[in-house]
Design an enzyme around this catalytic site. Sequence first.
Site, mmCIF file in Angstrom:
data_model
loop_
_atom_site.group_PDB
_atom_site.id
_atom_site.type_symbol
_atom_site.label_atom_id
_atom_site.label_comp_id
_atom_site.label_asym_id
_atom_site.label_seq_id
_atom_site.Cartn_x
_atom_site.Cartn_y
_atom_site.Cartn_z
ATOM 1 N N LYS A 203 -17.641 30.646 -22.752
ATOM 2 C CA LYS A 203 -17.838 31.913 -23.462
ATOM 3 C C LYS A 203 -16.664 32.865 -23.223
ATOM 4 O O LYS A 203 -15.703 32.500 -22.559
ATOM 5 C CB LYS A 203 -19.165 32.534 -23.040
ATOM 6 C CG LYS A 203 -20.323 31.554 -22.993
ATOM 7 C CD LYS A 203 -20.672 30.922 -24.347
ATOM 8 C CE LYS A 203 -21.615 29.762 -24.131
ATOM 9 N NZ LYS A 203 -22.591 29.573 -25.165
HETATM 10 C C1 LIG Z 1 -23.955 29.097 -24.870
HETATM 11 C C2 LIG Z 1 -25.000 29.687 -25.698
HETATM 12 C C3 LIG Z 1 -26.267 29.977 -25.190
HETATM 13 C C4 LIG Z 1 -26.674 29.578 -23.802
HETATM 14 O O1 LIG Z 1 -25.901 30.172 -22.826
HETATM 15 P P1 LIG Z 1 -26.025 29.640 -21.299
HETATM 16 O O2 LIG Z 1 -25.491 30.795 -20.511
HETATM 17 O O3 LIG Z 1 -25.180 28.424 -21.210
HETATM 18 O O4 LIG Z 1 -27.454 29.388 -21.039
HETATM 19 C C5 LIG Z 1 -27.192 30.593 -26.004
HETATM 20 N N1 LIG Z 1 -26.897 30.898 -27.282
HETATM 21 C C6 LIG Z 1 -25.700 30.623 -27.823
HETATM 22 C C7 LIG Z 1 -25.443 30.999 -29.246
HETATM 23 C C8 LIG Z 1 -24.716 29.998 -27.056
HETATM 24 O O5 LIG Z 1 -23.529 29.710 -27.600
#
Ligand SMILES: *Cc1c(COP(=O)(O)O)cnc(C)c1O
Length: 422
Positions: A203
């Site tokens: 992210k």
């Molecule tokens: C990565 C992601 C998640 C989950 O995030 P984590 O921190 O890995 O649990 C949820 N929604 C979207 C759109 C994502 O890209």
Amino acid sequence: MSKLAIEGGTPARSKPLPPNYPGASVMGAEEAEQASRTILARSPFRYYGPGMQHAVQALEDAMAKDLGVPYVLGVTSCTAALIVALKALGIGYGDKVIVPAKTFLATPGAVVCAGAVPVFVDVDESLNLDPGDLERVMDDEVKAIIAVSILGNPVDMEPVMAFARKHGLYVIEDVAQSCGAKYKGSYTGTIGDIGVFSFQMNKVITAGEGGALVTRDPQLFDRAVRYHDQGMFRQKARYEMDSPEETNAFIGQNYRMSELTGAVMIEQWHKLDGIVAAMKKQCGSIRASLAAELPTMRFRKTADPDGDIGSNLGMIMPSAEAAQQFVKALHAERIGVYILYGGKPVYMIPQLFHQQTAEKDNFPFNYPFEQPVTYTENMCPSAVDLIPRTVYLPVSPTLTDQDVREIVEGIVKVYKHFFVQV
Ligand SMILES: *Cc1c(COP(=O)(O)O)cnc(C)c1O
């Protein structure tokens, strides 16, 4: 025109693009120092320890101040934040939640883990949810919409909020991929009832894992705090057997953020503006050059060009086959473009499509809904059409002007070769 690398020509770039981990790519001494302070204080837990540093609290305070919201809760992941958000809203067994056809499995997965069932809304050329398709999936059993801003591009929240208010639905904004994005001047994640963030490696900013939940509503925040901490009240007096609030208590989970995560995330949070500014600048410059040289190229639409963080440039190809050809040829040029999620709507992931869970009797899909929930391949035709045709160029905050020139050169070369008649 020079020969394509895929046909034996010289690649546009001599080395691959830097990996697209914006936050991790600028991680350094600042994060190391914060983490080491927490370790040397022997206090890696947020609620007690010999020399508490209050790193998670400091992260929550910094986020609240910068985002302009009163309440922020650090949690272990965005998946956790989604589950906590749904539970704070009182959503569970017997409820339906609207989820866009294009998102990561975590979004509908969290709905299922919270005991509710996802129903899917189509996308438009923003590749985010199409507000015009919300009516189609609406019935009395729907309780909330999860608006997901895919790859840094903000959802068109005005019509989503208008629809939600009209039908009495809650809105959760999943901005896991769009930390720092804005919609009409407000940060994404601060517009709906609850916003959820991810700090996982892939992210915008990261501590490897981590997440956060933000809200303006004190009651929702109070429920979120309790659900994320085994159902415990922060003010222990409220937990007494004879407390007037005891009847309002419920069992929760453990989604508490570690102080180590908090320590790293404080520094990542401070770096967010710099990361976003760098990505926006380089993405904007690539897009402008491509638009000038390739007048027929179609770009992913955005509800707010100024609010898009520029972490990825979306290019819409004439067909799925063309998109694959484009990706393959650009890989040979050492430009790592990609098609998100294997080019498929999220509901095509087999366990979701077949409504299989780890629970007895396939709970929660076994709920006797008045309007049964079934998934079919073409229920979101625009998603089926657009997702496999959309090619993303990742834009790292570390891209140099030279990188930008080579990327443009490579894309122009490949695009003209395949799609421009001479
Ligand atoms: C990565 C992601 C998640 C989950 O995030 P984590 O921190 O890995 O649990 C949820 N929604 C979207 C759109 C994502 O890209």
